[in-house]
Design a protein around this motif. Structure first.
Motif, short mmCIF file in Angstrom:
data_model
loop_
_atom_site.label_atom_id
_atom_site.label_comp_id
_atom_site.label_asym_id
_atom_site.label_seq_id
_atom_site.Cartn_x
_atom_site.Cartn_y
_atom_site.Cartn_z
N VAL A 82 0.83 -1.21 0.00
CA VAL A 82 0.00 0.00 0.00
C VAL A 82 0.86 1.25 0.00
O VAL A 82 0.53 2.25 -0.66
N ALA A 83 1.98 1.23 0.71
CA ALA A 83 2.86 2.40 0.76
C ALA A 83 3.36 2.78 -0.64
O ALA A 83 3.59 3.96 -0.92
N ARG A 84 3.50 1.78 -1.52
CA ARG A 84 3.98 2.04 -2.89
C ARG A 84 2.85 2.31 -3.88
O ARG A 84 3.09 2.60 -5.05
N ALA A 85 1.61 2.21 -3.43
CA ALA A 85 0.46 2.39 -4.32
C ALA A 85 0.27 3.87 -4.68
O ALA A 85 0.79 4.76 -3.99
N PRO A 86 -0.45 4.16 -5.76
CA PRO A 86 -0.73 5.56 -6.12
C PRO A 86 -1.40 6.30 -4.97
O PRO A 86 -2.19 5.72 -4.21
N LYS A 87 -1.11 7.57 -4.85
CA LYS A 87 -1.62 8.39 -3.74
C LYS A 87 -2.98 8.97 -4.09
O LYS A 87 -3.19 10.19 -4.06
N ASP A 88 -3.92 8.08 -4.43
CA ASP A 88 -5.23 8.54 -4.87
C ASP A 88 -6.38 8.04 -3.99
O ASP A 88 -7.55 8.26 -4.30
N GLY A 89 -6.04 7.33 -2.91
CA GLY A 89 -7.07 6.85 -1.99
C GLY A 89 -7.79 5.61 -2.45
O GLY A 89 -8.70 5.13 -1.78
N GLN A 90 -7.37 5.04 -3.59
CA GLN A 90 -8.06 3.85 -4.12
C GLN A 90 -7.53 2.56 -3.49
O GLN A 90 -8.17 1.51 -3.59
N THR A 91 -6.34 2.63 -2.86
CA THR A 91 -5.74 1.46 -2.22
C THR A 91 -5.44 1.79 -0.77
O THR A 91 -4.68 2.73 -0.48
N LEU A 92 -6.03 1.03 0.16
CA LEU A 92 -5.92 1.31 1.59
C LEU A 92 -5.32 0.11 2.33
O LEU A 92 -5.30 -1.01 1.81
#
Length: 323
Positions: A82-92
């Motif tokens: 999750v830390a590497r996921a896009p910063k768009d709130g779609q992955t928590l």
């Protein structure tokens, strides 16, 4: 200096663009399904909470909320995903107490407070101190007296070195001025519970939902709840503080986080959905049935909680007797 001016202007323009578009991102969020990554298997406390809260969030966000289980390395595999996921709130990420315990002991470069954006503190599964009926203790102070005067007669089962039950045992030693024998179970709490019920070990900290049936049957004796408030699932069991032992807080917390850098407007929208779920009768009842006490907290409150939790565990490790 003159050469740097255009660069400064470009940087300021980029910052202004980000600030101006942040509200728009929140208005269009979410643009598709939202994923909640859980670092433990299906049926775990974190998994149950994620699915209960996620179903309510779907009605608020207008998009499906999908729970994915990615166990491994005390949930750090899921956290780093999750830390590497896009910063768009779609992955928590559904974080637990394991994520404030691991960095304190292992010196992990991963920092929950800095690498993640806290969204909401959702619930706590209380840690309860129980003994086998053969132990001649019916209060915490009875047990502490035995621990100090006859330490070899007590064997505390834990879920393994560095876990919450291990740290709870260490804190017990600090409060009692003792150094009781700790028996780590690499197979986890279920393996330890089997030995506790047969009397092979005689003391354990474990979550209330796992203990409640055995306490009700008389197979185990509950002495205290290891947090400031009584546990909903074991309402008749007093807290440590009620028995004159303050500063004992070792509950198993669960909370929702997004990647660091996620716009505040999106974090706030997620927090409203998650905290709103805790206020619904259906979710509240289901959580309490699973031994989870609903909490609810704003992103700022959850952030402060994480910082305090890390410092609490660090202090316990520093003060505990050598194992």
């Amino acid at each position: 200096m003159i050469i740097a001016v255009p660069k400064v202007r470009a940087l300021l323009a980029a910052c202004a663009l980000f600030v101006s578009t942040a509200p728009l991102l929140a208005e269009t969020f979410p643009s598709g399904p939202v994923r909640i990554i859980v670092g433990f298997g299906a049926g775990s406390t974190a998994d149950i909470l994620a699915r209960l809260v996620g179903r309510h969030m779907e009605t608020v966000l207008g998009q499906p909320v999908i729970v994915e289980n990615r166990p491994g390395n005390s949930s750090m595999v899921a956290a780093e995903t999750v830390a590497r996921a896009p910063k768009d709130g779609q992955t928590l990420f559904m974080a637990t107490v394991a994520n404030t315990l691991n960095p304190v002991q292992a010196g992990s470069p991963f920092n929950l407070g800095k690498d993640m954006a806290p969204v909401a503190l959702l619930g706590i599964s209380p840690n309860v101190l129980v003994v086998h009926p053969s132990v001649q203790a019916r209060t915490v102070k009875d047990l502490m007296a035995i621990a100090k005067n006859k330490p070899d007669t007590l064997t505390f089962g834990t879920s393994g070195a560095g876990t919450a039950s291990d740290l709870a045992t260490r804190l017990f030693n600090i409060k009692a001025g003792s150094n009781v024998v700790s028996v780590p179970y690499q197979g986890g709490a279920n393996q330890g519970m089997s030995d506790l019920l047969t009397g092979r070990i005689n003391v354990m900290f474990n979550v209330g939902v796992a203990l409640a049936p055995h306490v009700a049957s008389g197979a185990l004796v509950a002495l205290a709840v290891g947090q400031p408030k009584r546990a909903t699932i074991l309402p008749d069991v007093p807290t440590m503080e009620e028995q004159g032992i303050p500063g004992f807080d070792v509950g198993i917390w669960i909370g929702l986080l997004a990647p660091a850098g996620t716009p505040a407007a999106i974090v706030d929208k997620l927090a409203q959905g998650a905290n709103g779920a805790l206020k619904t009768e259906a979710v509240e009842t289901a959580l309490k049935t699973q031994g989870i006490d609903p909490i609810g907290a704003s992103p700022a409150e959850f952030s402060a909680f994480i910082v305090a939790d890390i410092e609490k565990w660090r202090a316990i490790l520093a003060a505990s007797p050598k194992q």
